[in-house]
Design a protein around this motif. Sequence first.
Motif, PDB file in Angstrom:
ATOM      1  N   ILE A 455       0.860  -1.177   0.000  1.00  0.00           N
ATOM      2  CA  ILE A 455       0.000   0.000   0.000  1.00  0.00           C
ATOM      3  C   ILE A 455       0.902   1.235   0.000  1.00  0.00           C
ATOM      4  CG2 ILE A 455      -1.822   1.249   1.197  1.00  0.00           C
ATOM      5  CD1 ILE A 455      -2.682  -1.451   0.108  1.00  0.00           C
ATOM      6  N   SER A 456       0.636   2.165  -0.912  1.00  0.00           N
ATOM      7  CA  SER A 456       1.478   3.355  -0.996  1.00  0.00           C
ATOM      8  C   SER A 456       0.796   4.593  -0.421  1.00  0.00           C
ATOM      9  CB  SER A 456       1.884   3.615  -2.454  1.00  0.00           C
ATOM     10  OG  SER A 456       0.726   3.744  -3.268  1.00  0.00           O
ATOM     11  N   SER A 457      -0.537   4.760  -0.647  1.00  0.00           N
ATOM     12  CA  SER A 457      -1.167   5.988  -0.157  1.00  0.00           C
ATOM     13  C   SER A 457      -2.669   5.802  -0.022  1.00  0.00           C
ATOM     14  CB  SER A 457      -0.875   7.157  -1.108  1.00  0.00           C
ATOM     15  OG  SER A 457      -1.466   6.919  -2.369  1.00  0.00           O
ATOM     16  N   TYR A 458      -3.268   6.782   0.706  1.00  0.00           N
ATOM     17  CA  TYR A 458      -4.714   6.873   0.891  1.00  0.00           C
ATOM     18  C   TYR A 458      -5.151   8.280   0.456  1.00  0.00           C
ATOM     19  CZ  TYR A 458      -3.995   2.815   3.962  1.00  0.00           C
ATOM     20  OH  TYR A 458      -3.635   1.599   4.477  1.00  0.00           O
ATOM     21  N   GLN A 459      -6.241   8.355  -0.297  1.00  0.00           N
ATOM     22  CA  GLN A 459      -6.743   9.646  -0.766  1.00  0.00           C
ATOM     23  C   GLN A 459      -8.227   9.796  -0.421  1.00  0.00           C
ATOM     24  OE1 GLN A 459      -5.948   9.888  -5.003  1.00  0.00           O
ATOM     25  NE2 GLN A 459      -4.105  11.123  -4.659  1.00  0.00           N
ATOM     26  N   VAL A 460      -8.614  11.034  -0.081  1.00  0.00           N
ATOM     27  CA  VAL A 460     -10.019  11.391   0.125  1.00  0.00           C
ATOM     28  C   VAL A 460     -10.428  12.284  -1.042  1.00  0.00           C
ATOM     29  CG1 VAL A 460     -11.678  12.506   1.631  1.00  0.00           C
ATOM     30  CG2 VAL A 460      -9.760  11.244   2.616  1.00  0.00           C
ATOM     31  N   LEU A 461     -11.411  11.846  -1.836  1.00  0.00           N
ATOM     32  CA  LEU A 461     -11.852  12.576  -3.010  1.00  0.00           C
ATOM     33  C   LEU A 461     -13.249  13.136  -2.765  1.00  0.00           C
ATOM     34  CD1 LEU A 461     -10.115   9.886  -4.081  1.00  0.00           C
ATOM     35  CD2 LEU A 461     -10.542  10.975  -6.265  1.00  0.00           C
ATOM     36  N   VAL A 462     -13.463  14.387  -3.171  1.00  0.00           N
ATOM     37  CA  VAL A 462     -14.763  15.052  -3.059  1.00  0.00           C
ATOM     38  C   VAL A 462     -15.280  15.312  -4.471  1.00  0.00           C
ATOM     39  CG1 VAL A 462     -15.991  17.068  -2.230  1.00  0.00           C
ATOM     40  CG2 VAL A 462     -14.124  16.112  -0.871  1.00  0.00           C
ATOM     41  N   LEU A 463     -16.429  14.705  -4.798  1.00  0.00           N
ATOM     42  CA  LEU A 463     -17.019  14.827  -6.132  1.00  0.00           C
ATOM     43  C   LEU A 463     -18.430  15.381  -6.025  1.00  0.00           C
ATOM     44  CD1 LEU A 463     -16.140  11.288  -7.555  1.00  0.00           C
ATOM     45  CD2 LEU A 463     -14.818  13.369  -7.844  1.00  0.00           C
ATOM     46  N   PRO A 464     -18.881  16.102  -7.053  1.00  0.00           N
ATOM     47  CA  PRO A 464     -20.305  16.408  -7.123  1.00  0.00           C
ATOM     48  C   PRO A 464     -21.100  15.101  -7.152  1.00  0.00           C
ATOM     49  CG  PRO A 464     -19.068  17.762  -8.670  1.00  0.00           C
ATOM     50  CD  PRO A 464     -18.118  16.733  -8.155  1.00  0.00           C
ATOM     51  N   LEU A 465     -22.187  15.046  -6.436  1.00  0.00           N
ATOM     52  CA  LEU A 465     -22.954  13.805  -6.329  1.00  0.00           C
ATOM     53  C   LEU A 465     -23.392  13.299  -7.695  1.00  0.00           C
ATOM     54  CD1 LEU A 465     -24.171  11.763  -4.380  1.00  0.00           C
ATOM     55  CD2 LEU A 465     -26.211  13.200  -4.229  1.00  0.00           C
ATOM     56  N   ALA A 466     -23.578  14.204  -8.636  1.00  0.00           N
ATOM     57  CA  ALA A 466     -24.027  13.788  -9.976  1.00  0.00           C
ATOM     58  C   ALA A 466     -22.964  12.980 -10.711  1.00  0.00           C
ATOM     59  CB  ALA A 466     -24.411  15.022 -10.797  1.00  0.00           C
ATOM     60  N   LEU A 467     -21.692  13.082 -10.314  1.00  0.00           N
ATOM     61  CA  LEU A 467     -20.613  12.367 -11.007  1.00  0.00           C
ATOM     62  C   LEU A 467     -20.313  11.013 -10.387  1.00  0.00           C
ATOM     63  CD1 LEU A 467     -18.028  15.248 -11.653  1.00  0.00           C
ATOM     64  CD2 LEU A 467     -19.800  14.356 -13.168  1.00  0.00           C
ATOM     65  N   GLN A 468     -21.035  10.622  -9.321  1.00  0.00           N
ATOM     66  CA  GLN A 468     -20.706   9.369  -8.647  1.00  0.00           C
ATOM     67  C   GLN A 468     -20.842   8.169  -9.570  1.00  0.00           C
ATOM     68  OE1 GLN A 468     -22.788   8.638  -4.977  1.00  0.00           O
ATOM     69  NE2 GLN A 468     -22.367   6.447  -5.012  1.00  0.00           N
ATOM     70  N   SER A 469     -21.909   8.132 -10.348  1.00  0.00           N
ATOM     71  CA  SER A 469     -22.142   6.966 -11.207  1.00  0.00           C
ATOM     72  C   SER A 469     -21.115   6.869 -12.329  1.00  0.00           C
ATOM     73  CB  SER A 469     -23.551   7.026 -11.794  1.00  0.00           C
ATOM     74  OG  SER A 469     -23.717   8.238 -12.543  1.00  0.00           O
ATOM     75  N   ALA A 470     -20.530   8.011 -12.736  1.00  0.00           N
ATOM     76  CA  ALA A 470     -19.560   7.996 -13.837  1.00  0.00           C
ATOM     77  C   ALA A 470     -18.120   7.932 -13.339  1.00  0.00           C
ATOM     78  CB  ALA A 470     -19.745   9.246 -14.705  1.00  0.00           C
ATOM     79  N   PHE A 471     -17.931   7.940 -12.039  1.00  0.00           N
ATOM     80  CA  PHE A 471     -16.567   7.975 -11.489  1.00  0.00           C
ATOM     81  C   PHE A 471     -15.882   6.617 -11.645  1.00  0.00           C
ATOM     82  CE2 PHE A 471     -13.802   7.084  -7.829  1.00  0.00           C
ATOM     83  CZ  PHE A 471     -12.822   8.030  -8.069  1.00  0.00           C
ATOM     84  N   SER A 472     -14.617   6.656 -12.105  1.00  0.00           N
ATOM     85  CA  SER A 472     -13.789   5.447 -12.211  1.00  0.00           C
ATOM     86  C   SER A 472     -12.696   5.508 -11.156  1.00  0.00           C
ATOM     87  CB  SER A 472     -13.162   5.346 -13.605  1.00  0.00           C
ATOM     88  OG  SER A 472     -12.235   4.272 -13.647  1.00  0.00           O
TER      89      SER A 472
END
Length: 586
Positions: A455-472
């Motif tokens: 394991i190299s790192s941990y990230q916290v990402l904040v996205l608009p809720l509308a992009l959740q389904s398209a997020f990769s």
Amino acid sequence: MGRRARGAGPTSRLLPLLLLLRLARGAAGEPGTDGLDVCATCHEHATCQQREGKRICICNYGFVGNGRTQCVDKNECQFGATVVCGNHTSCHNTPGGFYCICLEGYRATNNNKTFIPNDGTFCTDIDECEVSGLCRHGGRCVNTPGSFECYCMDGYLLRNGSEPFHPTIDATSCTEINCGNPPEMRHAILVENHSSRLGGVAHYICQEGFESPGGKITSVCTEKGTWRESTLTCTEILTKINDVSVFNDTCVRWQMNSERINSKIVYVISVKGQRLDAIESVHEETVKLTTDSRTPEVCLALYPGTNYTVHISVAPPRRSVPAVIGFQTAVKQTISNISGFNETCLRWNIIKKVDMEEMYLFHIWGQRWYQKEFVREMTFNISTSSQDPEVCLELHPGTNYNVSLRALSSEFPVVISLTTQITEPPLPEVEFFMVHGGPLPRLRLRKAKEKNGPISSYQVLVLPLALQSAFSCDSEGASSFFSNTSDADGYVAAELLAKDVPDDAMEIPIGDRLYYGHYYNAPLKTGKDYCIILRITSEWNKVRRHSCAVWAQVKDSSLTLLQMVGVGLGSVAVVIILAFLSFSAV
């Protein structure tokens, strides 16, 4: 009594007349009936003066009274020295006069010890600092009204007291700053010819096998008489040994990383050879090679028909991840052209009669450099009549393997090394939250296990809720908060290296305005809908894999608990200010 009254009758009638006559003559300036001169009756501190045809006694300057029976000294100092003599003075009364003296630290402008201010004389400050050495060695004199103060000059340190000090009152002194011997630095050598005075700089160079990526390491002598240690350190140079191969049956060649090689490197080549029918090793040897070549090679004196494992590393003080290669020296062999494919599969050729079944014995060892406790060993066998057998092995991802394969009809095995690539790390262990118009809880981050790779790192990402389904999860497009012109594409709010995450857990408040790694944890905009994702990244051998989990969905976001406290305090402050302004207006 009757007789005394009658006998005194004529005399008593004359006395008033005689008294009036004498008074009349005295008023005319003539001697009285007693024949005395008025000037002769003046007080010793009076003078006789003729005024309007009359002689009268007047007290001298500095005395007050009737001039004859009383002339008392007038105390000019009774109104205070400042009023009579001026500032920084003391007033001294004398019979019939006074004089002024300047206070200590001041002198009269007429250069006399005493003065009377009617000639314009006043007291001016004495600049004691005109006298050199007043504050002793290393001291700096500062003139003050009526006195002076001493301070230590640059390069000197205060002893036995505090600043400011006065040499006639205390024993405070200034000694020249001498920091003495500079501190020792781990894995570094102190360069001679350094000064231990204020501002002196001690220089260090890293020992062989170490480097300072941040620049030169120095320690500076400070005004406190101590050395300020450098924040830079010497870190170990990890030498990389790549692409190990065998040629000419007994020779080994490898490649070095091209960075930071400026001297010859000593390699340690450990050789271990063993026959399958022998219990103990038949050949063990350690060879050292010193070279500055980026493609070193060495030919070894090896026994024929023997399985060898060769470990290549660098000698101290340098360090490296040992490179391991297994091979078999030339001998009559039924197995040839062994190779790997699809990462975990092997194929080879066998010299035998057609349609004759052959049994193959496998002995497999697996190790991970990043997980020292990981050791996997397994043995099994298969049988096939194919002349081009293939087998796929159940191997763990992110692991280095040595596979020994021997045909039952052959005396010696062949050995091949396989390296499996990492796969996706385990999914983040988070508790999902659905937040609607309320404050966000803290994100509880748990350390993931290195099952499929480091394991190299941990990230916290904040996205608009509308992009959740398209997020990769494998998307590398998310950037920092400040690099986006808008938050329409989302951003990375925090990044923590695996080594910085404790073994138990840690909490991260979303929007606390702090930096985590290179990323700013910006507050969420109120009234917006967000999706907050925790992503784990594993990286090894230039391969990167991710796993993601949705931690929270936020609709109509509001302030976090931390922000609510800040806003509350700000509101209280505004109310107080408005109340104060209202009170002032009244």
